[in-house]
Design an enzyme around this catalytic site. Structure first.
Site, mmCIF file in Angstrom:
data_model
loop_
_atom_site.group_PDB
_atom_site.id
_atom_site.type_symbol
_atom_site.label_atom_id
_atom_site.label_comp_id
_atom_site.label_asym_id
_atom_site.label_seq_id
_atom_site.Cartn_x
_atom_site.Cartn_y
_atom_site.Cartn_z
ATOM 1 N N GLY A 1 1.989 9.909 -2.539
ATOM 2 C CA GLY A 1 2.185 9.494 -3.982
ATOM 3 C C GLY A 1 3.390 11.197 -4.396
ATOM 4 N N GLU B 1 6.716 10.273 -3.737
ATOM 5 C CA GLU B 1 7.466 9.687 -4.379
ATOM 6 C C GLU B 1 7.617 10.675 -5.489
ATOM 7 O OE1 GLU B 1 3.882 6.773 -3.852
ATOM 8 O OE2 GLU B 1 5.740 5.463 -3.346
#
Ligand code: COA
Length: 322
Positions: free
Chosen positions: A163, A166
């Protein structure tokens, strides 16, 4: 084609009242007294929020318009749990509502890590439906980051994993230090990157390179990241923030409304066919026609001088228009 925000006739150049003082942006926590920081050869007053895993700092003086979003959860290497997610949502919403923001720098206050991705300890305690809810929320939070109307620059020094990568992919630009490492390791945990990674990575580095990184979870270095176009710049370790600030300052000198429209035209245009994309460009250009900024740019050219934001109530002279 979705509608465009009504910006015509509204100058979003900073007013002089912003230029010589600093104000704080809250993320739901109290503000600390102003701190004096030095960035490169310039000084900028900053007011910092006191606590919380996500902080916002607004630069002032000639850097007014630059906002820093800082991740600060050292004990978990900035892993994103529920509290961090709430902090990110608040910060992004606050920045989205701040019409004086021109550019956002997203960085970590934790040495040697940008963000370790989802909080895997918290994840272990979640039911499947809680995981689904969390991941959906993380995905939409990163979409909000991507959809901020102003440019965003991620500063990566150290690990950007899962993440964390991301989040960086949701920014417009990425700058890293040479010691940085990047990976989407989710398939090793028998899941997939679920906060936009399967979609944004191939759009940035191409489908084949993205598939290799996602299928294998391989960690790559800053040098490899720049060679595949994952980051815009890879600089010596410890210099990424300085480089990002240099880019942010460059953007901050340009016509703010033009920058917003350029971002909007690029983002909208890339998702549609070419005729629709050119329509998007036309609509964005039209938003600029009646602005004071554009007229000042033309006047400056005719008078062989730099565009002066003083004419537009901005304190610092800058090359703001084109
Ligand atoms: N979730 C929860 N806690 C995490 C975490 C995560 N994603 N990543 C690191 N932490 C915690 C560690 O468990 C450790 O906690 P402890 O002190 O209670 O043991 C602490 O952060 C420090 O981590 P550590 O691994 O000792 O630091 P390091 O500097 O050696 O390595 C990383 C840092 C980020 C490279 C390493 O922690 C790592 O690889 N983390 C996993 C990242 C990952 O796989 N993310 C993908 C999620 S899909």
């Amino acid at each position: 084609m979705p509608g465009f925000p009504a910006l015509v006739g509204r100058s979003i150049f900073r007013s002089s009242s912003h230029a010589l003082r600093s104000t704080h942006l809250t993320t739901g926590v109290a503000a600390a007294p102003p701190l004096l920081h030095r960035f490169g050869s310039r000084r900028a007053l900053i007011i910092q929020t006191l606590s919380g895993p996500v902080r916002i700092e607004r630069l002032s003086d000639s850097d007014s318009g630059i906002i820093e979003l800082k991740l600060d959860r050292p004990e978990a290497k900035n892993a994103i749990g529920k509290e961090m997610l709430r902090g990110l949502q608040n910060a992004i919403e606050t920045i989205g509502n701040d019409s004086s923001a021109n550019v956002v720098v997203v960085s970590s206050s934790v040495p040697k890590v940008f963000c370790a991705g989802a909080d895997l300890k918290e994840r272990k305690l979640m039911s499947a439906s809680e995981v689904q809810q969390f991941v959906n929320s993380l995905r939409s939070t990163f979409s909000s980051l991507e959809e901020l109307s102003v440019p965003t620059v991620a500063v990566i020094e150290g690990a950007a994993l899962g993440g964390g990568l991301e989040m960086a992919l949701s920014c417009d630009l990425r700058v890293c230090g040479e010691q940085s490492t990047f990976s989407l390791p989710e398939t090793g945990l028998a899941i997939i990157p679920g906060a936009g990674g399967t979609q944004r990575l191939p759009r940035i580095v191409g489908r084949s390179a993205a598939k290799e990184l996602i299928f294998t979870g391989r960690r790559i270095s800053g040098k490899e990241a720049v060679s595949m176009g994952l980051v815009n710049y890879c600089v010596p370790a410890g210099e990424a923030h300085h480089k990002a600030l240099e880019i942010a300052r460059d953007i901050n000198q340009k016509g703010p409304l033009a920058i917003r429209m350029a971002k909007q035209a690029i983002n909208k245009g890339l998702e549609v066919d070419m005729p629709s994309a050119l329509d998007a460009e036309e609509e964005c250009y039209e938003q600029l026609l009646d602005t004071q900024d554009r007229l000042e740019g033309l006047a400056a050219f005719a008078e062989k001088r730099k565009p002066s934001c003083a004419a537009l109530r901005c304190a610092a002279p800058r090359s703001c228009c084109c």
